[in-house]
Design a protein around this motif. Structure first.
Motif, PDB file in Angstrom:
ATOM      1  N   ARG A  22     -22.277  57.611  -2.097  1.00  0.00           N
ATOM      2  CA  ARG A  22     -21.882  57.341  -0.720  1.00  0.00           C
ATOM      3  C   ARG A  22     -20.853  58.511  -0.582  1.00  0.00           C
ATOM      4  NH1 ARG A  22     -17.359  52.404  -1.048  1.00  0.00           N
ATOM      5  NH2 ARG A  22     -16.988  53.614   0.761  1.00  0.00           N
ATOM      6  N   PRO A  23     -20.545  58.535   1.019  1.00  0.00           N
ATOM      7  CA  PRO A  23     -19.416  59.531   1.268  1.00  0.00           C
ATOM      8  C   PRO A  23     -17.922  59.005   0.829  1.00  0.00           C
ATOM      9  CG  PRO A  23     -20.994  59.099   3.028  1.00  0.00           C
ATOM     10  CD  PRO A  23     -21.192  58.020   1.884  1.00  0.00           C
ATOM     11  N   LEU A  24     -17.265  59.996   0.422  1.00  0.00           N
ATOM     12  CA  LEU A  24     -16.032  59.456   0.010  1.00  0.00           C
ATOM     13  C   LEU A  24     -14.804  59.588   1.104  1.00  0.00           C
ATOM     14  CD1 LEU A  24     -15.702  61.816  -3.217  1.00  0.00           C
ATOM     15  CD2 LEU A  24     -16.495  59.234  -3.063  1.00  0.00           C
ATOM     16  N   ARG A  25     -15.192  60.184   2.292  1.00  0.00           N
ATOM     17  CA  ARG A  25     -14.339  59.967   3.385  1.00  0.00           C
ATOM     18  C   ARG A  25     -15.181  60.212   4.784  1.00  0.00           C
ATOM     19  NH1 ARG A  25     -15.614  64.968   5.615  1.00  0.00           N
ATOM     20  NH2 ARG A  25     -15.989  66.606   4.255  1.00  0.00           N
ATOM     21  N   ASP A 332     -10.104  62.562   6.370  1.00  0.00           N
ATOM     22  CA  ASP A 332     -10.127  61.552   5.208  1.00  0.00           C
ATOM     23  C   ASP A 332     -10.893  60.303   5.135  1.00  0.00           C
ATOM     24  OD1 ASP A 332      -8.082  59.847   5.988  1.00  0.00           O
ATOM     25  OD2 ASP A 332      -6.574  60.810   4.954  1.00  0.00           O
ATOM     26  N   ALA A 333     -10.692  59.391   4.218  1.00  0.00           N
ATOM     27  CA  ALA A 333     -11.210  58.101   4.156  1.00  0.00           C
ATOM     28  C   ALA A 333     -10.965  57.185   5.502  1.00  0.00           C
ATOM     29  CB  ALA A 333     -10.894  57.345   2.964  1.00  0.00           C
ATOM     30  N   ASP A 334      -9.884  57.265   6.072  1.00  0.00           N
ATOM     31  CA  ASP A 334      -9.524  56.332   7.009  1.00  0.00           C
ATOM     32  C   ASP A 334      -8.805  56.780   8.273  1.00  0.00           C
ATOM     33  OD1 ASP A 334      -7.207  56.792   6.039  1.00  0.00           O
ATOM     34  OD2 ASP A 334      -6.770  54.472   5.679  1.00  0.00           O
ATOM     35  N   GLY A 335      -8.999  58.336   8.515  1.00  0.00           N
ATOM     36  CA  GLY A 335      -8.571  58.754   9.666  1.00  0.00           C
ATOM     37  C   GLY A 335      -8.839  60.402   9.757  1.00  0.00           C
ATOM     38  N   ILE A 353     -18.643  59.729  14.904  1.00  0.00           N
ATOM     39  CA  ILE A 353     -17.790  58.937  13.537  1.00  0.00           C
ATOM     40  C   ILE A 353     -18.596  58.325  12.492  1.00  0.00           C
ATOM     41  CG2 ILE A 353     -16.174  57.773  12.341  1.00  0.00           C
ATOM     42  CD1 ILE A 353     -14.274  57.986  14.970  1.00  0.00           C
ATOM     43  N   ASP A 354     -18.926  59.017  11.457  1.00  0.00           N
ATOM     44  CA  ASP A 354     -19.747  58.478  10.453  1.00  0.00           C
ATOM     45  C   ASP A 354     -18.647  57.762   9.267  1.00  0.00           C
ATOM     46  OD1 ASP A 354     -21.126  57.675   7.961  1.00  0.00           O
ATOM     47  OD2 ASP A 354     -22.624  59.244   8.191  1.00  0.00           O
ATOM     48  N   ALA A 355     -18.862  56.581   9.609  1.00  0.00           N
ATOM     49  CA  ALA A 355     -17.839  55.375   8.853  1.00  0.00           C
ATOM     50  C   ALA A 355     -18.373  55.069   7.498  1.00  0.00           C
ATOM     51  CB  ALA A 355     -17.294  54.558   9.903  1.00  0.00           C
ATOM     52  N   THR A 356     -19.321  55.591   6.937  1.00  0.00           N
ATOM     53  CA  THR A 356     -20.121  54.952   5.793  1.00  0.00           C
ATOM     54  C   THR A 356     -19.061  54.789   4.708  1.00  0.00           C
ATOM     55  OG1 THR A 356     -21.990  56.288   6.584  1.00  0.00           O
ATOM     56  CG2 THR A 356     -22.203  55.021   4.303  1.00  0.00           C
ATOM     57  N   ALA A 357     -18.136  55.823   4.612  1.00  0.00           N
ATOM     58  CA  ALA A 357     -17.066  55.602   3.806  1.00  0.00           C
ATOM     59  C   ALA A 357     -16.099  54.341   3.875  1.00  0.00           C
ATOM     60  CB  ALA A 357     -16.310  56.664   3.738  1.00  0.00           C
ATOM     61  N   LEU A 358     -16.070  53.702   5.116  1.00  0.00           N
ATOM     62  CA  LEU A 358     -15.039  52.673   5.117  1.00  0.00           C
ATOM     63  C   LEU A 358     -15.876  51.201   4.444  1.00  0.00           C
ATOM     64  CD1 LEU A 358     -14.098  52.734   9.078  1.00  0.00           C
ATOM     65  CD2 LEU A 358     -12.728  53.189   6.927  1.00  0.00           C
ATOM     66  N   ASP A 359     -17.178  50.993   4.747  1.00  0.00           N
ATOM     67  CA  ASP A 359     -17.709  49.799   4.139  1.00  0.00           C
ATOM     68  C   ASP A 359     -19.079  49.970   4.087  1.00  0.00           C
ATOM     69  OD1 ASP A 359     -18.283  49.450   6.793  1.00  0.00           O
ATOM     70  OD2 ASP A 359     -17.353  47.592   7.163  1.00  0.00           O
TER      71      ASP A 359
END
Ligand code: ZN
Length: 414
Positions: A22-25, A332-335, A353-359
């Motif tokens: 999964r993406p890291l950021r 980065d991972a959250d911004g 925004i690809d937010a896969t890294a978030l959850d």
């Protein structure tokens, strides 16, 4: 292949291709146009002004002879547009290219029935002020007089071709802008050369006069593939980075292949028209909204259901200016961070925004907190293309933006 072998192959392939689980950021990108639209659409109508053509003695225009001097009269040009097109297609956004002073005739011996400046009297000021405040319309600048009359139409000298210096162009344009401001209370943000004609002084003068955008060239969209698609992108010119918008579609001779090509390349669908068919020199102005009304209805019917953004030239240019003046960095991972060095008032930009890294792609949406604390939610209606991927339109401020996933319940109403 046996199952165990197949599994081993799968693991090996993943290892050698370097693919992460999964993406890291986050992955963040500036969207070409707002809210997932593929292309903007604008109806551009040239030569609206305080003039009409007909017998001066009768004090009234001939059918097709109103260029705007008929104001809101039910037999006038703007009433025609509203009745014949905008009633059925309220989504249409029109940029009128307006001549500010008394428009020049083509020849000395064939004058307009009436040609006066926009600020000639109270009725004219009221009409043009009302247009400039109508959300469906934008009034842009199309010259002080459009040019100089001559002995024959062929010898008519277009205004921006005739200036002998930058200073002369600036001086006359400032006079036109003062008339425009007295008539409407506003200063136009952009404009267009009369007759698509200009000389070597024109570009610098447009920039010096403070215009943010301009239409320089008629360039109907090629569908043969022989011209590089880049040709149809907005350009930038002059010391003040004026945005040059392409004019891509003829209101009469439009072609569904042009629309498809523009959508494919996410390019501007800018529809070229004139306000009136009848000219004082006896020729018919082509294209014009009266003769082309069936084609315009067909075109707007064709556009219904397509992912387009109906906008004025000013809206389109402002988005381009913000998009091109915004640097996206430090994702980065959250911004992420934005740096903005443009000058548009209230700049806004749609981001993907690809937010896969978030959850892990389970988020129902994202909430973005801007540097000034303003919170914006992703648009659940705008398709971002992929699970875990969202479109969000943020106010543009230089600084750090924070992204968090939003609870699913907040989208249920949609
Ligand atoms: Zn014109």
């Amino acid at each position: 292949m046996k199952p165990r072998l197949r599994k081993a192959w799968h693991l090996l392939r993943r290892r050698v291709s370097g693919r992460a689980d999964r993406p890291l950021r986050l992955a963040v990108a500036k969207e070409r146009w707002p809210n997932g639209a593929r292309s903007p659409v604008v109806l551009m109508i040239d030569d609206l002004t305080n003039a009409w053509h007909g017998p001066r003695s009768e004090g009234r225009w001939l059918p097709g002879g109103d260029w705007g001097g008929g104001h809101a009269d039910s037999a006038g040009a703007v009433a025609f547009l509203e009745r014949e097109l905008l009633r059925e297609f309220p989504e249409v956004r029109t940029t009128f290219f307006v001549v500010a002073g008394a428009i020049s005739a083509y020849t000395h011996h064939q004058p307009f029935g009436s040609a006066r400046p926009l600020d000639a009297d109270e009725a004219s000021r009221a009409f043009f002020t009302a247009l400039s405040q109508d959300v469906r319309y934008e009034l842009a600048y199309h010259g002080y007089n459009h040019g100089s009359a001559a002995a024959t139409t062929e010898q008519f000298l277009q205004e921006w071709r005739g200036f002998e210096s930058v200073a002369a162009a600036v001086a006359q344009t400032r006079r036109g802008l003062e008339i425009f401001h007295r008539a409407t209370g506003r200063t136009p943000s952009g404009g267009k050369y009369g007759g698509w004609d200009y000389n070597q002084f024109a570009g610098d003068a447009v920039s010096e006069c403070g215009f943010r955008w301009w239409c320089r060239d008629w360039m109907p969209r090629d569908v043969s593939g022989q011209i590089d698609p880049e040709y149809y992108e907005p350009q930038v010119f002059g010391a003040n980075r004026v945005i040059a918008l392409p004019s891509t579609v003829h209101g009469h001779f439009w072609d569904p292949r042009q629309i498809a090509t523009l959508l494919k390349h996410r390019q501007i669908i800018s529809i070229e028209e004139h306000i009136a068919p009848l000219r004082p020199d006896g020729l018919v102005q082509t294209p014009n909204i009266v003769d082309d009304i069936q084609e315009l209805r067909r075109l707007y019917r064709h556009l219904r259901g397509l992912p387009v953004w109906h906008a004025t030239c000013g809206d389109i240019a402002a988005y381009v200016a913000v998009r091109e003046s915004t640097l996206l960095h430090d994702v980065d991972a959250d911004g992420f961070s934005l740096r903005y060095d443009g000058s548009e008032p209230a700049p806004a930009l749609t981001l993907r925004i690809d937010a896969t890294a978030l959850d892990d792609g389970h988020a129902a949406g994202v909430v973005v907190t801007a540097p000034d604390g303003v919170e914006v939610q992703s648009d659940p209606a705008a398709a971002a293309g992929r699970r875990g991927c969202f479109l969000v339109t943020v106010p543009v401020v230089s600084g750090r933006y924070r992204v968090r996933s939003s609870p699913a319940t907040r989208h249920r109403r949609q």
